[in-house]
Design a protein around this motif. Structure first.
Motif, PDB file in Angstrom:
ATOM      1  N   PHE A 145       0.809  -1.222   0.000  1.00  0.00           N
ATOM      2  CA  PHE A 145       0.000   0.000   0.000  1.00  0.00           C
ATOM      3  C   PHE A 145       0.847   1.280   0.000  1.00  0.00           C
ATOM      4  N   ASN A 146       1.760   1.418   0.988  1.00  0.00           N
ATOM      5  CA  ASN A 146       2.664   2.585   1.050  1.00  0.00           C
ATOM      6  C   ASN A 146       1.935   3.926   1.121  1.00  0.00           C
ATOM      7  N   LEU A 147       0.830   3.980   1.829  1.00  0.00           N
ATOM      8  CA  LEU A 147       0.140   5.257   2.023  1.00  0.00           C
ATOM      9  C   LEU A 147       0.832   6.057   3.124  1.00  0.00           C
ATOM     10  N   PHE A 148       0.673   7.372   3.079  1.00  0.00           N
ATOM     11  CA  PHE A 148       1.212   8.214   4.141  1.00  0.00           C
ATOM     12  C   PHE A 148       0.279   8.135   5.354  1.00  0.00           C
ATOM     13  N   PRO A 149       0.740   7.569   6.478  1.00  0.00           N
ATOM     14  CA  PRO A 149      -0.164   7.322   7.616  1.00  0.00           C
ATOM     15  C   PRO A 149      -0.694   8.587   8.281  1.00  0.00           C
ATOM     16  N   HIS A 150       0.041   9.698   8.161  1.00  0.00           N
ATOM     17  CA  HIS A 150      -0.365  10.942   8.823  1.00  0.00           C
ATOM     18  C   HIS A 150      -1.317  11.775   7.966  1.00  0.00           C
TER      19      HIS A 150
END
Length: 240
Positions: free
Chosen positions: A84-89
């Motif tokens: 996925f590699n989404l930005f968690p913030h």
């Protein structure tokens, strides 16, 4: 194209053309070079020699590849990973619009509207204000697909996009990929799901030991009775 890792030739004289509007599925056993090939197309891995061309961009890979050249390739090829590699913030919508605003320097207001449309396209219009940690794995992967689409690439690259998901969530993502294929998006997909490949692919590449053993129409791959290696691969994968 040739790629080496610690003296081992991971890709051996790979010579391919990918066509606009075509869905190509790359199959093969573990370690065959599938993901390496995909990463070389996006220049996440740099081949030791060969050439790479997208429209009027032509790179000689035997020399050094500049940051500008790498960026030009990546602006035309968006990668979706298995993790996925989404930005968690960042909230979901922010994840989708980050690339067009920051990299492509597009106007934020227009990009927000496009981002909302893309999230609706992948069935997530109700999750624009959620954070990745509040989503299921399948939902996160659909956000990653919307994020890739937001960059308006010429080719979408998928590296085993459902391997981290359970079967029910896998189905959510595969449906989105099937819809994109039917729309005529140009896609290159590494997967182990033979049923999906049979249903969606216009073309199958079969790799083993860094070489192409088959490159052709999907029906011809699955109907191939003459190549014992392909038949044994298909039979072994039917139990996975």
């Amino acid at each position: 194209m040739h790629k080496f890792f610690d003296g081992h030739e991971a890709l051996k004289n790979i010579n391919l053309t990918f066509n606009k509007g075509e869905t190509t599925v790359i199959l093969g056993p573990s370690g065959s070079g599938k993901s390496t090939l995909l990463r070389c197309i996006n220049l996440l891995e740099t081949p030791e020699r060969g050439t790479l061309s997208i429209d009027d961009i032509h790179l000689d890979l035997s020399g050094s590849v500049s940051k500008k050249e790498r960026l030009a390739i990546r602006q035309n090829t968006a990668m979706v990973f298995q993790s996925f590699n989404l930005f968690p913030h960042m909230k979901v919508l922010e994840n989708v619009i980050e690339g067009p605003v920051t990299v492509l320097k597009k106007e934020r207001i227009a990009v927000i509207e496009k981002g909302k449309m893309l999230l609706a396209k992948v069935g997530l219009s109700h999750k624009t204000e959620s954070y990745p940690s509040q989503l299921s794995g399948g939902q996160q992967q659909r956000v990653a697909i919307a994020r890739a689409l937001a960059m308006e690439p010429k080719f979408l690259l998928f590296d085993e996009p459902t391997s981290a998901l359970d079967p029910e969530l896998e189905g959510e993502v595969l449906k989105v990929l099937k819809d994109l294929s039917e729309e005529g998006k140009s896609m290159i997909i590494v997967t182990h799901n033979l049923n999906f490949a049979k249903e969606v692919a216009d073309r199958i590449l079969f790799l083993e030991n860094g070489e192409i053993l088959f490159d052709g129409e999907t029906k011809k791959f699955f109907d191939n009775k003459e190549n014992d290696r392909i038949q044994s691969f298909i039979q072994s994968m039917q139990f996975i």
